[in-house]
Design an enzyme around this catalytic site. Sequence first.
Site, PDB file in Angstrom:
ATOM      1  N   ASP A  42       0.842  -1.198   0.000  1.00 28.17           N
ATOM      2  CA  ASP A  42       0.000   0.000   0.000  1.00 28.17           C
ATOM      3  C   ASP A  42       0.874   1.243   0.000  1.00 28.17           C
ATOM      4  O   ASP A  42       1.648   1.475   0.931  1.00 28.17           O
ATOM      5  CB  ASP A  42      -0.902   0.002   1.238  1.00 28.17           C
ATOM      6  CG  ASP A  42      -1.841   1.198   1.255  1.00 28.17           C
ATOM      7  OD1 ASP A  42      -2.920   1.119   0.649  1.00 28.17           O
ATOM      8  OD2 ASP A  42      -1.476   2.232   1.863  1.00 28.17           O
ATOM      9  N   TYR A  47       2.742   9.932  -0.436  1.00 27.17           N
ATOM     10  CA  TYR A  47       3.773   9.362   0.425  1.00 27.17           C
ATOM     11  C   TYR A  47       5.170   9.659  -0.110  1.00 27.17           C
ATOM     12  O   TYR A  47       6.153   9.588   0.638  1.00 27.17           O
ATOM     13  CB  TYR A  47       3.623   7.847   0.549  1.00 27.17           C
ATOM     14  CG  TYR A  47       2.386   7.366   1.250  1.00 27.17           C
ATOM     15  CD1 TYR A  47       1.485   8.239   1.865  1.00 27.17           C
ATOM     16  CD2 TYR A  47       2.092   5.999   1.298  1.00 27.17           C
ATOM     17  CE1 TYR A  47       0.341   7.774   2.485  1.00 27.17           C
ATOM     18  CE2 TYR A  47       0.957   5.530   1.931  1.00 27.17           C
ATOM     19  CZ  TYR A  47       0.080   6.421   2.507  1.00 27.17           C
ATOM     20  OH  TYR A  47      -1.050   5.944   3.128  1.00 27.17           O
ATOM     21  N   LYS A  72      -2.677   5.758  -4.322  1.00 25.98           N
ATOM     22  CA  LYS A  72      -3.772   6.699  -4.081  1.00 25.98           C
ATOM     23  C   LYS A  72      -3.493   8.019  -4.774  1.00 25.98           C
ATOM     24  O   LYS A  72      -2.339   8.475  -4.803  1.00 25.98           O
ATOM     25  CB  LYS A  72      -3.947   6.943  -2.574  1.00 25.98           C
ATOM     26  CG  LYS A  72      -3.998   5.673  -1.749  1.00 25.98           C
ATOM     27  CD  LYS A  72      -4.084   5.985  -0.262  1.00 25.98           C
ATOM     28  CE  LYS A  72      -3.815   4.764   0.576  1.00 25.98           C
ATOM     29  NZ  LYS A  72      -2.382   4.356   0.567  1.00 25.98           N
ATOM     30  N   HIS A 105      -7.546   9.486  -2.303  1.00 22.24           N
ATOM     31  CA  HIS A 105      -6.933   9.467  -0.971  1.00 22.24           C
ATOM     32  C   HIS A 105      -7.789  10.159   0.081  1.00 22.24           C
ATOM     33  O   HIS A 105      -7.956   9.647   1.191  1.00 22.24           O
ATOM     34  CB  HIS A 105      -5.551  10.133  -1.044  1.00 22.24           C
ATOM     35  CG  HIS A 105      -4.631   9.718   0.053  1.00 22.24           C
ATOM     36  ND1 HIS A 105      -3.269   9.792  -0.052  1.00 22.24           N
ATOM     37  CD2 HIS A 105      -4.864   9.216   1.295  1.00 22.24           C
ATOM     38  CE1 HIS A 105      -2.697   9.351   1.057  1.00 22.24           C
ATOM     39  NE2 HIS A 105      -3.651   9.004   1.894  1.00 22.24           N
TER      40      HIS A 105
END
Length: 276
Positions: A42, A47, A72, A105
């Site tokens: 994930d 990120y 996402k 997200h």
Amino acid sequence: MKTTTVSGVEIPSIGLGTWRLTGDACVDSVRTALDLGYRHLDTAQEYGNERQVGDALRASDVDREDVFVTTKLGSRNRTYDDVVRSVDESLAKLDTAYVDLLLIHWPNVTTPLRETLAAMNELVDEGKVRHLGVSNFGIDRLSRARELSEHGVATDQVQYNPYWSQTELLDYCRIHGIVLTAYSPLAHGGVLDDPVLESIGDAHGKSAAQVALRWLVQQPNVVTVPKATSRDHLEANLDVFDFELTDREMARIYRPSKPRALAGFVRSRAREIGCL
């Protein structure tokens, strides 16, 4: 690896969350996870580690087709053109022709949900995305996403742990054939010294963290993506399929408390900045 199948979508029940994992630490964690048997990764555009996840996946002996990869959409990538462009960038960073799951997200009020989902559904038609989902959506927004998505909504990824209630959302997901993906399953480490979880763990020869993870994956329609970096923790997080919690134990574990959840987050942040 155990899997959860809902509405024809098969997802490994435990994945590796990579929030705040960057650089070599991210590559090492993902490679170790794959070596240990993880088949669910994930990540997210926000990120900043899709390239590292891709490097680890490419370096692994595990076939790409055997790994369920989720990313996402970043908050700035919600218009039709931005969705298409950013997903192409994500695929390049991940060094893959497709992602298994693409999520929105966070809810966004500046771009119509219809436009974002139209682009996501087009990417499914093109084979660049296999399944669609959302993250941090409540029931109202999730219901609207279901109405607008030609290819359905496979999951809603939200915070869920013994201290954070998602009862109504989970009931909705079960009724409509949606997986609830639990992030922060260990309440930012808050469950690690929980006396109730420790007591239940002692009865099964497991840790408090393993009890919390078992509590999640034992529930219908629930998968989880704990973050871990050390080999020991990665291995322990997978070692939750050889015991079963009783109904009484399941009930004892679930004690929703936002103060408890917040305390875990505060302690986690304090450790990160060196205050603990």
